[in-house]
Scaffold this motif. Structure first.
Motif, PDB file in Angstrom:
ATOM      1  N   ILE A  41     -66.220 -73.501  20.493  1.00  0.00           N
ATOM      2  CA  ILE A  41     -66.103 -72.837  19.194  1.00  0.00           C
ATOM      3  C   ILE A  41     -65.674 -71.385  19.383  1.00  0.00           C
ATOM      4  N   GLN A  42     -66.254 -70.704  20.367  1.00  0.00           N
ATOM      5  CA  GLN A  42     -65.868 -69.322  20.639  1.00  0.00           C
ATOM      6  C   GLN A  42     -64.394 -69.244  21.034  1.00  0.00           C
ATOM      7  N   ALA A  43     -63.940 -70.158  21.871  1.00  0.00           N
ATOM      8  CA  ALA A  43     -62.533 -70.159  22.297  1.00  0.00           C
ATOM      9  C   ALA A  43     -61.609 -70.369  21.092  1.00  0.00           C
ATOM     10  N   ALA A  44     -61.996 -71.254  20.178  1.00  0.00           N
ATOM     11  CA  ALA A  44     -61.183 -71.501  18.983  1.00  0.00           C
ATOM     12  C   ALA A  44     -61.127 -70.252  18.105  1.00  0.00           C
ATOM     13  N   LEU A  45     -62.247 -69.570  17.962  1.00  0.00           N
ATOM     14  CA  LEU A  45     -62.273 -68.342  17.164  1.00  0.00           C
ATOM     15  C   LEU A  45     -61.454 -67.240  17.825  1.00  0.00           C
ATOM     16  N   GLU A  46     -61.543 -67.138  19.147  1.00  0.00           N
ATOM     17  CA  GLU A  46     -60.742 -66.134  19.859  1.00  0.00           C
ATOM     18  C   GLU A  46     -59.253 -66.419  19.698  1.00  0.00           C
ATOM     19  N   ALA A  47     -58.865 -67.691  19.755  1.00  0.00           N
ATOM     20  CA  ALA A  47     -57.460 -68.066  19.560  1.00  0.00           C
ATOM     21  C   ALA A  47     -56.996 -67.738  18.142  1.00  0.00           C
ATOM     22  N   ALA A  48     -57.946 -67.724  17.191  1.00  0.00           N
ATOM     23  CA  ALA A  48     -57.630 -67.400  15.798  1.00  0.00           C
ATOM     24  C   ALA A  48     -57.627 -65.896  15.546  1.00  0.00           C
ATOM     25  N   GLY A  49     -57.934 -65.102  16.571  1.00  0.00           N
ATOM     26  CA  GLY A  49     -57.837 -63.652  16.443  1.00  0.00           C
ATOM     27  C   GLY A  49     -59.145 -62.891  16.408  1.00  0.00           C
ATOM     28  N   VAL A  50     -60.246 -63.529  16.780  1.00  0.00           N
ATOM     29  CA  VAL A  50     -61.543 -62.866  16.773  1.00  0.00           C
ATOM     30  C   VAL A  50     -61.824 -62.266  18.149  1.00  0.00           C
ATOM     31  N   ASP A  51     -62.336 -61.064  18.150  1.00  0.00           N
ATOM     32  CA  ASP A  51     -62.778 -60.380  19.365  1.00  0.00           C
ATOM     33  C   ASP A  51     -64.302 -60.348  19.338  1.00  0.00           C
ATOM     34  N   PHE A  52     -64.965 -60.889  20.347  1.00  0.00           N
ATOM     35  CA  PHE A  52     -66.415 -60.841  20.437  1.00  0.00           C
ATOM     36  C   PHE A  52     -66.801 -59.569  21.180  1.00  0.00           C
ATOM     37  N   ILE A  53     -67.687 -58.783  20.580  1.00  0.00           N
ATOM     38  CA  ILE A  53     -68.082 -57.491  21.125  1.00  0.00           C
ATOM     39  C   ILE A  53     -69.459 -57.632  21.758  1.00  0.00           C
ATOM     40  N   PRO A  54     -69.588 -57.290  23.038  1.00  0.00           N
ATOM     41  CA  PRO A  54     -70.911 -57.366  23.667  1.00  0.00           C
ATOM     42  C   PRO A  54     -71.838 -56.291  23.102  1.00  0.00           C
ATOM     43  N   GLU A  55     -73.099 -56.438  23.370  1.00  0.00           N
ATOM     44  CA  GLU A  55     -74.065 -55.451  22.896  1.00  0.00           C
ATOM     45  C   GLU A  55     -73.735 -54.094  23.512  1.00  0.00           C
ATOM     46  N   ASN A  56     -73.676 -53.094  22.658  1.00  0.00           N
ATOM     47  CA  ASN A  56     -73.330 -51.740  23.122  1.00  0.00           C
ATOM     48  C   ASN A  56     -74.219 -50.694  22.470  1.00  0.00           C
ATOM     49  N   GLY A  57     -75.459 -51.037  22.283  1.00  0.00           N
ATOM     50  CA  GLY A  57     -76.376 -50.112  21.625  1.00  0.00           C
ATOM     51  C   GLY A  57     -76.556 -50.415  20.156  1.00  0.00           C
ATOM     52  N   GLY A  58     -75.510 -50.987  19.542  1.00  0.00           N
ATOM     53  CA  GLY A  58     -75.592 -51.332  18.130  1.00  0.00           C
ATOM     54  C   GLY A  58     -75.743 -52.819  17.919  1.00  0.00           C
ATOM     55  N   GLY A  59     -75.850 -53.572  18.998  1.00  0.00           N
ATOM     56  CA  GLY A  59     -75.965 -55.026  18.890  1.00  0.00           C
ATOM     57  C   GLY A  59     -74.621 -55.703  19.071  1.00  0.00           C
ATOM     58  N   VAL A  60     -74.683 -56.992  19.248  1.00  0.00           N
ATOM     59  CA  VAL A  60     -73.460 -57.780  19.435  1.00  0.00           C
ATOM     60  C   VAL A  60     -72.753 -57.917  18.096  1.00  0.00           C
ATOM     61  N   GLY A  61     -71.464 -58.217  18.132  1.00  0.00           N
ATOM     62  CA  GLY A  61     -70.725 -58.362  16.900  1.00  0.00           C
ATOM     63  C   GLY A  61     -69.350 -58.972  17.129  1.00  0.00           C
ATOM     64  N   VAL A  62     -68.572 -59.025  16.078  1.00  0.00           N
ATOM     65  CA  VAL A  62     -67.202 -59.524  16.152  1.00  0.00           C
ATOM     66  C   VAL A  62     -66.289 -58.598  15.360  1.00  0.00           C
ATOM     67  N   ARG A  63     -65.018 -58.639  15.697  1.00  0.00           N
ATOM     68  CA  ARG A  63     -63.997 -57.941  14.924  1.00  0.00           C
ATOM     69  C   ARG A  63     -62.697 -58.708  15.101  1.00  0.00           C
ATOM     70  N   LEU A  64     -61.734 -58.451  14.240  1.00  0.00           N
ATOM     71  CA  LEU A  64     -60.437 -59.087  14.384  1.00  0.00           C
ATOM     72  C   LEU A  64     -59.606 -58.290  15.383  1.00  0.00           C
ATOM     73  N   LYS A  65     -58.852 -59.025  16.202  1.00  0.00           N
ATOM     74  CA  LYS A  65     -57.960 -58.370  17.165  1.00  0.00           C
ATOM     75  C   LYS A  65     -56.856 -57.678  16.401  1.00  0.00           C
ATOM     76  N   ARG A  66     -56.315 -56.678  16.996  1.00  0.00           N
ATOM     77  CA  ARG A  66     -55.205 -55.950  16.347  1.00  0.00           C
ATOM     78  C   ARG A  66     -53.919 -56.683  16.541  1.00  0.00           C
TER      79      ARG A  66
END
Length: 66
Positions: A41-66
């Motif tokens: 599922i993660q691979a499919a979302l990444e192929a659709a343009g999602v970037d998974f952000i590791p925890e960086n003090g603000g928690g994990v998250g997602v954003r759309l790739k540019r």
């Protein structure tokens, strides 16, 4: 959140990840899935343009790739 950001429906994401729509629903309810299923599922979302952000003090998250 990642699915909504891409505009994919449950059935669309299920098809892209080669899983059932019920599996996507289970994931979104927070149920535990096999690691290989989550990876597909993660691979499919990444192929659709999602970037998974590791925890960086603000928690994990997602954003759309540019």
């Amino acid at each position: 959140m990642a699915r909504a950001a891409t505009g994919l429906g449950v059935r669309d994401l299920a098809r892209l990840a080669s899983v059932s729509p019920d599996t996507i629903a289970r994931l979104e309810r927070g149920e535990e899935l096999r690691a290989a299923t989550v990876e597909a599922i993660q691979a499919a979302l990444e192929a659709a343009g999602v970037d998974f952000i590791p925890e960086n003090g603000g928690g994990v998250g997602v954003r759309l790739k540019r």
